[in-house]
Design a protein around this motif. Sequence first.
Motif, short mmCIF file in Angstrom:
data_model
loop_
_atom_site.label_atom_id
_atom_site.label_comp_id
_atom_site.label_asym_id
_atom_site.label_seq_id
_atom_site.Cartn_x
_atom_site.Cartn_y
_atom_site.Cartn_z
N ASN A 142 0.82 -1.21 0.00
CA ASN A 142 0.00 0.00 0.00
C ASN A 142 0.85 1.27 0.00
N TRP A 143 2.06 1.19 0.54
CA TRP A 143 2.83 2.39 0.87
C TRP A 143 4.02 2.59 -0.04
N SER A 144 4.32 3.84 -0.29
CA SER A 144 5.49 4.20 -1.08
C SER A 144 6.76 3.68 -0.41
N SER A 145 7.74 3.41 -1.21
CA SER A 145 9.04 2.98 -0.68
C SER A 145 9.85 4.16 -0.15
N GLU A 146 9.43 5.38 -0.48
CA GLU A 146 10.12 6.59 -0.03
C GLU A 146 9.28 7.33 0.99
N GLU A 147 9.95 8.02 1.90
CA GLU A 147 9.26 8.78 2.94
C GLU A 147 9.71 10.23 2.93
N MET A 148 8.95 11.05 3.63
CA MET A 148 9.35 12.44 3.87
C MET A 148 9.37 12.64 5.38
N ASN A 149 10.43 13.25 5.88
CA ASN A 149 10.47 13.52 7.31
C ASN A 149 9.71 14.81 7.62
N ILE A 150 9.54 15.07 8.89
CA ILE A 150 8.72 16.20 9.31
C ILE A 150 9.30 17.54 8.83
N THR A 151 10.61 17.64 8.75
CA THR A 151 11.25 18.87 8.27
C THR A 151 10.91 19.12 6.81
N ALA A 152 10.96 18.07 6.00
CA ALA A 152 10.64 18.20 4.58
C ALA A 152 9.17 18.56 4.36
N VAL A 153 8.28 17.98 5.16
CA VAL A 153 6.86 18.29 5.04
C VAL A 153 6.59 19.73 5.46
N SER A 154 7.26 20.21 6.50
CA SER A 154 7.13 21.61 6.93
C SER A 154 7.59 22.56 5.83
N ALA A 155 8.69 22.24 5.18
CA ALA A 155 9.19 23.07 4.08
C ALA A 155 8.20 23.06 2.91
N LEU A 156 7.61 21.90 2.63
CA LEU A 156 6.64 21.79 1.54
C LEU A 156 5.42 22.67 1.79
N ILE A 157 4.88 22.63 2.99
CA ILE A 157 3.70 23.46 3.26
C ILE A 157 4.06 24.94 3.18
N GLY A 158 5.27 25.29 3.57
CA GLY A 158 5.72 26.67 3.44
C GLY A 158 5.74 27.12 1.99
N ARG A 159 6.25 26.26 1.11
CA ARG A 159 6.27 26.58 -0.32
C ARG A 159 4.86 26.68 -0.89
N LEU A 160 3.98 25.78 -0.48
CA LEU A 160 2.59 25.82 -0.96
C LEU A 160 1.88 27.10 -0.51
N ARG A 161 2.09 27.49 0.73
CA ARG A 161 1.44 28.70 1.25
C ARG A 161 1.98 29.95 0.58
N SER A 162 3.28 30.00 0.31
CA SER A 162 3.84 31.19 -0.34
C SER A 162 3.38 31.29 -1.78
N ARG A 163 3.19 30.15 -2.43
CA ARG A 163 2.69 30.13 -3.80
C ARG A 163 1.24 30.60 -3.86
N ALA A 164 0.46 30.29 -2.82
CA ALA A 164 -0.97 30.63 -2.79
C ALA A 164 -1.21 32.11 -2.49
N SER A 165 -0.23 32.78 -1.89
CA SER A 165 -0.46 34.20 -1.54
C SER A 165 -0.10 35.15 -2.64
#
Length: 125
Positions: A102-125
């Motif tokens: 069911n699951w991807s062989s690759e993961e993202m750690n909490i730091t990478a997910v935090s950076a991703l949401i930052g990029r998404l929010r800056s793109r949306a503004s």
Amino acid sequence: MARRAVLVKTPADATIADVVENLDHPIEYVRRILEKLERCRRAHGDAQVRIGVLGRAECPNYLIEYITEDPKSGQQSVHPDAAYSGSTHRELAPRHVEEARNWSSEEMNITAVSALIGRLRSRAS
């Protein structure tokens, strides 16, 4: 009119960052995952996420995990915390966690997910 699910093949090694453009509500989806990661980190000191590669590409299920290290050998072990529905963000039954395909062989750690949401929010503004 209801939106039809688009069948998109999710690669076996995909991460959230790889599929973010296919998500229905990317900022909210990633924010909810970040909440689960924070809860896991508080409980276990670490957290990472794998997305589901089977099912709906616009809101894939996800698996939260943590890593422990044996103090004597230095060997690291990955442990599942819980699996969640990508559409409701409610915890799934334990049988979903155990099904490795069911699951991807690759993961993202909490730091990478935090950076991703930052990029998404800056793109949306």
